[in-house]
Design a protein around this motif. Structure first.
Motif, PDB file in Angstrom:
ATOM      1  N   LEU A 199       0.807  -1.215   0.000  1.00 42.96           N
ATOM      2  CA  LEU A 199       0.000   0.000   0.000  1.00 42.96           C
ATOM      3  C   LEU A 199       0.838   1.262   0.000  1.00 42.96           C
ATOM      4  CD1 LEU A 199      -2.340  -1.834   2.142  1.00 42.96           C
ATOM      5  CD2 LEU A 199      -3.352  -0.016   0.842  1.00 42.96           C
ATOM      6  N   ALA A 200       2.057   1.187   0.502  1.00 43.03           N
ATOM      7  CA  ALA A 200       2.885   2.387   0.519  1.00 43.03           C
ATOM      8  C   ALA A 200       3.603   2.568  -0.801  1.00 43.03           C
ATOM      9  CB  ALA A 200       3.889   2.309   1.653  1.00 43.03           C
ATOM     10  N   SER A 201       3.929   1.464  -1.459  1.00 42.03           N
ATOM     11  CA  SER A 201       4.809   1.607  -2.617  1.00 42.03           C
ATOM     12  C   SER A 201       4.034   1.766  -3.904  1.00 42.03           C
ATOM     13  CB  SER A 201       5.728   0.396  -2.719  1.00 42.03           C
ATOM     14  OG  SER A 201       4.974  -0.745  -2.999  1.00 42.03           O
ATOM     15  N   THR A 202       2.716   1.597  -3.892  1.00 52.75           N
ATOM     16  CA  THR A 202       2.004   1.705  -5.157  1.00 52.75           C
ATOM     17  C   THR A 202       1.469   3.116  -5.331  1.00 52.75           C
ATOM     18  OG1 THR A 202       0.025   0.932  -4.098  1.00 52.75           O
ATOM     19  CG2 THR A 202       1.364  -0.686  -5.227  1.00 52.75           C
ATOM     20  N   GLU A 203       1.312   3.463  -6.572  1.00 47.20           N
ATOM     21  CA  GLU A 203       0.952   4.835  -6.883  1.00 47.20           C
ATOM     22  C   GLU A 203      -0.537   5.069  -6.691  1.00 47.20           C
ATOM     23  OE1 GLU A 203       1.453   4.998 -11.210  1.00 47.20           O
ATOM     24  OE2 GLU A 203       1.558   2.866 -10.885  1.00 47.20           O
ATOM     25  N   ALA A 243       9.645  -6.288  -2.283  1.00 49.15           N
ATOM     26  CA  ALA A 243       8.919  -5.018  -2.262  1.00 49.15           C
ATOM     27  C   ALA A 243       9.893  -3.848  -2.141  1.00 49.15           C
ATOM     28  CB  ALA A 243       7.923  -5.010  -1.110  1.00 49.15           C
ATOM     29  N   LEU A 244      10.900  -4.003  -1.285  1.00 53.21           N
ATOM     30  CA  LEU A 244      11.885  -2.923  -1.123  1.00 53.21           C
ATOM     31  C   LEU A 244      12.656  -2.708  -2.421  1.00 53.21           C
ATOM     32  CD1 LEU A 244      13.341  -0.917   0.668  1.00 53.21           C
ATOM     33  CD2 LEU A 244      14.801  -2.746   1.474  1.00 53.21           C
ATOM     34  N   ALA A 245      13.047  -3.819  -3.062  1.00 51.22           N
ATOM     35  CA  ALA A 245      13.800  -3.695  -4.311  1.00 51.22           C
ATOM     36  C   ALA A 245      12.954  -3.019  -5.384  1.00 51.22           C
ATOM     37  CB  ALA A 245      14.250  -5.077  -4.781  1.00 51.22           C
ATOM     38  N   LEU A 246      11.676  -3.346  -5.437  1.00 50.56           N
ATOM     39  CA  LEU A 246      10.806  -2.713  -6.426  1.00 50.56           C
ATOM     40  C   LEU A 246      10.695  -1.215  -6.160  1.00 50.56           C
ATOM     41  CD1 LEU A 246       7.949  -5.338  -6.827  1.00 50.56           C
ATOM     42  CD2 LEU A 246       9.537  -4.585  -8.574  1.00 50.56           C
ATOM     43  N   ALA A 247      10.593  -0.859  -4.868  1.00 54.60           N
ATOM     44  CA  ALA A 247      10.505   0.570  -4.551  1.00 54.60           C
ATOM     45  C   ALA A 247      11.790   1.288  -4.963  1.00 54.60           C
ATOM     46  CB  ALA A 247      10.235   0.754  -3.061  1.00 54.60           C
TER      47      ALA A 247
END
Lengths: 166, 103, 91, 218, 85, 106
Positions: free
Chosen positions: D211-215, F76-80
């Motif tokens: 939820l934090a990393s998606t736009e 997830a961290l790597a994608l960010a």
């Protein structure tokens, strides 16, 4: 007053349903109700927050009749698709089909769109207002008549009024 | 072997046959909409028959409810996902295949 | 060889054959359909394995499969399939 | 020259794989019998399922560090997203919303079940947390949850709860013996408390990673 | 050849093949789909290995999180590229 | 050959594939896919070898369980991070180290 009664009914029904599911998940083992009670309560609370209780009352006879109809029809649907797939020449005549719905807006229409996706020859493609667009496997099939049948059954089950002027 | 078990086995085989039909449909059908039909109907019927077959072997009500729940969840998921993908495909302007188009 | 196990093998073969659709496409949706097929067929295989291996806990795995089956498809329709991008790799 | 590099890498990797396989085929039988050791101490662990016993009692250490690592990964993600990009939810089509509204409560129930069954059979905090996170992902995809690029106080407490409870219990039983060794009489209850808070935290952290990393674009 | 061995071999071939194809196909989206498929196959592998705990975790994460995260990334890449393209 | 050893061998193959991909592929998203495959290979080796004599060993299974959850967090961290790189450079590839890089900066 009416709304409060609807809420109480919803809490009871959903709580009982989740408790039944918990019982099924845990295979009825007795020591589970400590965690189970909390889980059922949380699930019921989440359900109430996400789906506020509405005043509709599901008719039990309608539900059974709808379920029987649904099972028979989905069996037919599977057989039909399998026949199309396995025939040497599939003989598909697909196309789009637009239909004006008689069901009132809300749960009924959503249930209809989902049900039709699982019934023979139809796949819901768009639901916008009272327009439902279907993709049909056979354009010559009497799609509209079948949709009307499903509408009638759903309306009976949910106690909804059909808009027959459409 | 009891009659119920024989019937259960027959249902399992029938379920697997529908899965096979679904896969054939996925490979043979001409466009994305018709393939969605194959996925939404044949596979769910296959899963339903397998669930029914296992119900006849199942050791009790609780397991039975769990099996039926699995089937209902699969039904709900494929109906909604099929709708969303078909809707997106139409929005993208993918025309449905028509008889006589050739594959 | 028990019937359930034979059917599990058959369904696994089915899945592998369905991978052809991932390769053929042509639209991204067609490719994803194979992944969706894995949701339904995967839970069927797990149900059969649960019976064949005498492991009732695999029923829970099948349940989780079915419960979460929608997410991949929804994520695809809502987020990944935006426009008909040509099938090339972004640099 | 530059073209040759990938070929060399693939060849070396293949060689490594072959060497690994050869070494495995050549391994002597186990020198230490871990399954036996676990089974012998299972009665004192407070749970009846060996894997849960290993995760939360015998090797509780690993799990403690693991939840810390998860939290660190989330900090990393949160540091990368711009908080002002946080946006409200964009509701999806009613059909998808209905599915999410129906499934999310069920996921909560199943998460509770997986947590409970972890004491005696396969299941536990990790699986339950993953299912809980999936509920968050589905609700987000249906446009029913805003992004979590800037978590509020309540959410932050939830994210850290697992680690805090774990550390608190570890400190409380420190007088009893070495770190994370529970008194056998209390072990079952303590593990349940830790597991419940771990489930909540793992679920929230995994959901927040999405939820934090998606736009925010619809 | 016993039935279990046939199942295991089939599964292993599918695992290795989908992994290799996920990294070598030209289209990135195809790679992501193959990785999702790979994750679901891994859940079956854990079930066969007698590790239902891991099968559960892999199923939950493979079906619920990996797909969403990776598909989101693909969509993001496409969206970023579109205006310039 | 036991089931465990069979899957451990498959794990070795997956590990090699993932490692080769991680090192040889330039695209960052591919590297992330490769990292996931590499991780799965390592997990299979751990559990498979642990039960190569046919008995189920809970210790590696518990370790792999934590490993899977950490792997998804790392993904997830790597994608960010990759997204951030895309934002800043418009590319999904790591900058190349050229020998003359210092002269560019100076």
């Amino acid at each position: 007053m009416n709304i409060r009664r609807a809420t109480v009914r919803a809490v009871l029904w959903r709580g009982v349903l989740f408790a039944l599911l918990w019982w099924a998940l845990t295979d009825g083992r007795p020591g589970s109700w400590g965690v189970g009670g909390v889980s059922v309560a949380l699930a019921t609370a989440a359900s109430l927050a996400l789906l506020p209780p509405v005043g509709t009352c599901v008719s039990r006879i309608g539900l059974v009749r709808f379920l029987v109809f649904f099972f028979v029809q989905s069996l037919r649907g599977g057989v039909q698709v399998a026949a199309f797939a396995l025939r040497p020449r599939p003989g598909l005549r697909p196309g789009f089909h637009d239909i004006a719905l008689r069901l009132p807006a809300g749960l009924g229409r959503i249930l209809l769109a989902n049900t039709l996706s699982l019934l023979p020859g139809t796949l819901s493609v768009e639901l916008d207002g009272d327009r439902l667009c279907l993709h049909v496997l056979d354009e010559t099939a009497p799609t509209e008549r079948e949709v009307r049948v499903v509408e009638d059954r759903l309306a009976h089950m949910l106690g909804l009024e059909l808009d027959t002027t459409a | 072997m009891s009659l119920a078990e024989l019937l259960g086995d027959a249902l399992l085989v029938a379920g697997a046959a529908f899965f096979f039909a679904g896969t054939v449909g996925l490979l043979r059908f001409p466009d994305v909409y018709t393939r969605l039909h194959a996925l939404a109907k044949a596979d769910n019927l296959g899963l339903g028959l397998i669930v029914l077959g296992l119900l006849l072997h199942a050791p009790g009500w609780a397991t039975g409810i769990k099996l039926v729940l699995i089937w209902l969840l699969a039904l709900a998921a494929s109906a909604t996902v099929g709708f969303l993908i078909a809707r997106r495909a139409r929005r993208h302007g993918i025309a449905p295949w028509r008889a006589g188009d050739g594959e | 060889m028990t019937l359930t196990f034979a059917l599990a093998i058959f369904l696994l073969l089915n899945l592998i054959v369905a991978l052809v659709r991932v390769a053929r496409g042509p639209t991204p949706a067609d490719r994803l359909l194979a992944a969706l097929l894995f949701g339904t067929t995967g839970s069927a295989i797990l149900l059969l394995l649960a019976e064949a291996m005498g492991q009732p806990s695999l029923l829970d795995t099948a349940l989780v499969f079915a419960l979460l089956a929608a997410i991949t498809g929804v994520a695809f329709a809502r987020r990944a399939w935006r426009e008909e991008a040509p099938d090339d790799e972004p640099r | 020259m530059k073209r040759a590099l990938p070929v060399v890498i693939v060849a070396l990797a293949a060689l490594l794989g072959a060497a690994l396989a050869a070494a495995m085929l050549d391994l002597p039988p186990h020198a230490v019998r871990l399954p036996g050791a676990v089974a012998a101490n299972l009665a004192a662990s407070g749970v009846a399922h060996p894997i849960t016993a290993v995760l939360l009692n015998f090797r509780g250490y690993d799990t403690l560090l693991e939840i810390a690592v998860l939290l660190l990964a989330l900090f990393g993600v949160l540091a990368l997203v711009k908080p002002h990009a946080a946006g409200a939810a964009h509701p999806a089509h009613p059909l998808l919303q209905t599915l999410a509204r129906l499934l999310a409560p069920l996921m909560v129930l199943v998460a509770g079940y997986l947590l409970w069954i972890g004491a005696s059979a396969p299941g536990g905090a990790f699986q339950a947390g993953a299912v809980l996170a999936a509920a968050g992902v589905l609700l987000r995809l249906a446009g029913l949850l805003p992004t979590w690029a800037a978590p509020n106080l309540l959410l932050r407490v939830g994210l850290a709860l697992g680690l805090l409870v774990f550390v608190a219990v570890a400190a409380a039983v420190l007088g009893h013996a070495t770190l994370l060794t529970y008194p056998p009489a209390l072990a079952g209850g303590l593990i349940l408390v830790i597991e419940a808070s771990l489930t909540l935290s793992i679920g929230l952290i995994l959901a927040a990673l999405y939820l934090a990393s998606t736009e925010v674009r619809p | 050849m016993s039935a279990t061995l046939a199942f295991d071999l089939l599964l292993i071939v599918a695992l290795v093949w989908s992994a290799a194809r996920a990294l070598t196909v030209a289209d990135l989206f195809r790679g992501v789909v193959l990785l999702i498929v790979f994750g679901l196959l891994m859940a079956l592998a854990w079930a066969r290995l007698g590790a239902p705990d891991i099968a559960l975790a892999e199923a939950a994460i493979g079906a619920g999180l990996t797909g969403a995260l990776l598909l989101d990334a693909v969509g993001h890449l496409r969206a970023k590229r579109e205006p310039g393209a | 050959m036991s089931v465990g050893l069979l899957y451990a061998l498959a794990g070795a193959a997956l590990f090699a594939i993932g490692l080769a991909g991680l090192l040889a592929l330039p695209h960052l998203l591919r590297k992330i896919l490769a990292f996931n495959i590499l991780g799965s290979g390592a997990f299979l080796i751990l559990v498979g070898l642990g039960q190569r004599d046919g008995s189920v060993d809970p210790v590696p299974q518990a370790m792999v369980l934590t490993g899977i959850v950490v792997a998804i967090a790392a993904t997830a961290l790597a994608l960010a991070l990759a997204r951030q790189l895309l934002e800043r450079t418009g590319r999904m590839q790591l900058p190349e180290d050229r020998p003359d890089a210092e002269t560019d900066d100076a």
